[in-house]
Write a protein that holds these residues in place. Structure first.
Motif, PDB file in Angstrom:
ATOM      1  N   CYS A  21       0.844  -1.192   0.000  1.00 27.86           N
ATOM      2  CA  CYS A  21       0.000   0.000   0.000  1.00 27.86           C
ATOM      3  C   CYS A  21       0.882   1.245   0.000  1.00 27.86           C
ATOM      4  N   LYS A  22       0.304   2.368  -0.411  1.00 33.08           N
ATOM      5  CA  LYS A  22       1.040   3.632  -0.464  1.00 33.08           C
ATOM      6  C   LYS A  22       0.974   4.391   0.849  1.00 33.08           C
ATOM      7  N   ILE A  70      10.159   2.948   8.600  1.00 35.30           N
ATOM      8  CA  ILE A  70      10.551   1.591   8.972  1.00 35.30           C
ATOM      9  C   ILE A  70      10.311   0.553   7.879  1.00 35.30           C
ATOM     10  N   LEU A  71       9.207   0.665   7.174  1.00 34.15           N
ATOM     11  CA  LEU A  71       8.853  -0.375   6.207  1.00 34.15           C
ATOM     12  C   LEU A  71       9.690  -0.286   4.944  1.00 34.15           C
ATOM     13  N   PRO A  72       9.926  -1.437   4.307  1.00 35.79           N
ATOM     14  CA  PRO A  72      10.641  -1.391   3.036  1.00 35.79           C
ATOM     15  C   PRO A  72       9.795  -0.664   1.989  1.00 35.79           C
ATOM     16  N   LYS A  73      10.466   0.156   1.200  1.00 36.32           N
ATOM     17  CA  LYS A  73       9.771   0.866   0.130  1.00 36.32           C
ATOM     18  C   LYS A  73       9.940   0.066  -1.152  1.00 36.32           C
ATOM     19  N   LEU A  74       8.825  -0.159  -1.805  1.00 39.79           N
ATOM     20  CA  LEU A  74       8.807  -0.931  -3.031  1.00 39.79           C
ATOM     21  C   LEU A  74       8.668  -0.008  -4.237  1.00 39.79           C
ATOM     22  N   ARG A  75       8.789  -0.568  -5.404  1.00 42.77           N
ATOM     23  CA  ARG A  75       8.626   0.200  -6.636  1.00 42.77           C
ATOM     24  C   ARG A  75       7.245   0.852  -6.644  1.00 42.77           C
ATOM     25  N   GLY A  76       7.187   2.056  -7.172  1.00 43.60           N
ATOM     26  CA  GLY A  76       5.920   2.767  -7.267  1.00 43.60           C
ATOM     27  C   GLY A  76       5.507   3.437  -5.975  1.00 43.60           C
ATOM     28  N   PHE A  78       5.229   2.148  -3.006  1.00 47.65           N
ATOM     29  CA  PHE A  78       4.422   1.279  -2.157  1.00 47.65           C
ATOM     30  C   PHE A  78       5.261   0.825  -0.968  1.00 47.65           C
ATOM     31  N   TYR A  79       4.572   0.487   0.110  1.00 45.48           N
ATOM     32  CA  TYR A  79       5.198  -0.066   1.318  1.00 45.48           C
ATOM     33  C   TYR A  79       4.662  -1.459   1.553  1.00 45.48           C
ATOM     34  N   GLU A  80       5.442  -2.249   2.272  1.00 49.31           N
ATOM     35  CA  GLU A  80       5.032  -3.620   2.581  1.00 49.31           C
ATOM     36  C   GLU A  80       4.916  -3.792   4.096  1.00 49.31           C
ATOM     37  N   PRO A  81       3.706  -3.635   4.640  1.00 48.59           N
ATOM     38  CA  PRO A  81       3.538  -3.768   6.094  1.00 48.59           C
ATOM     39  C   PRO A  81       3.391  -5.227   6.546  1.00 48.59           C
ATOM     40  N   SER A  82       4.366  -6.052   6.192  1.00 55.56           N
ATOM     41  CA  SER A  82       4.306  -7.446   6.607  1.00 55.56           C
ATOM     42  C   SER A  82       4.689  -7.566   8.078  1.00 55.56           C
ATOM     43  N   TYR A  83       4.324  -8.665   8.660  1.00 53.97           N
ATOM     44  CA  TYR A  83       4.482  -8.874  10.099  1.00 53.97           C
ATOM     45  C   TYR A  83       5.926  -8.680  10.564  1.00 53.97           C
ATOM     46  N   VAL A  84       6.897  -9.129   9.790  1.00 55.64           N
ATOM     47  CA  VAL A  84       8.290  -9.065  10.210  1.00 55.64           C
ATOM     48  C   VAL A  84       8.722  -7.632  10.539  1.00 55.64           C
TER      49      VAL A  84
END
Length: 138
Positions: free
Chosen positions: A17-18, A61-67, A69-75
């Motif tokens: 998500c953004k 804190i979250l990894p930033k992805l292309r576009g 987007f962020y990845e709010p995964s549990y880790v």
């Protein structure tokens, strides 16, 4: 193993998500592997998760992805600070947002969201300096 969790009132949020995009589900909806669920639901918790403070944490804190987007995964997400308290004011404002969006999904709830942000800042005892950092002024 946890199918019964989908039957409970819960928050659902996307894997990518953004910005924070947590939503409430009380229709026993099921999500696929592209979404996560949180079954410890309260309006206060939903307000905190969708707040500007949590968006700041997403960006920090979250990894930033292309576009963008962020990845709010549990880790990553498991280390976000959560205050386990209830705020009647936040509960009421979140409920008003939910009701407006239920009646009109494109309703502008910006004013309510700003009020929620201010209450979340108070819950976390943010200083003026903290606020400038969170809101991008420093």
């Amino acid at each position: 193993d946890y199918n019964n969790e989908f039957e409970k009132p819960k928050m659902i949020y996307p894997n990518n998500c953004k910005k924070p995009e947590f939503t409430f589900d009380d229709a026993s909806s099921y999500a696929n592997q592209k979404c996560f669920i949180i079954t410890q639901y309260t309006n206060t918790f939903l307000g905190i998760l969708n707040s500007n403070l949590y968006f700041f944490l997403f960006k920090s804190i979250l990894p930033k992805l292309r576009g963008d987007f962020y990845e709010p995964s549990y880790v990553y997400f498991k280390d976000f600070p959560v205050i386990k308290t209830e705020s009647q004011e936040i509960n009421n404002l979140v409920n008003m947002c939910l009701m407006q969006k239920k009646h009109n999904p494109s309703a502008d709830t910006t004013d309510l969201e700003i009020q929620i942000d201010q209450l979340v800042y108070q819950l976390y005892d943010l200083t003026e300096k903290d606020l400038r950092i969170v809101e991008g002024g420093e």
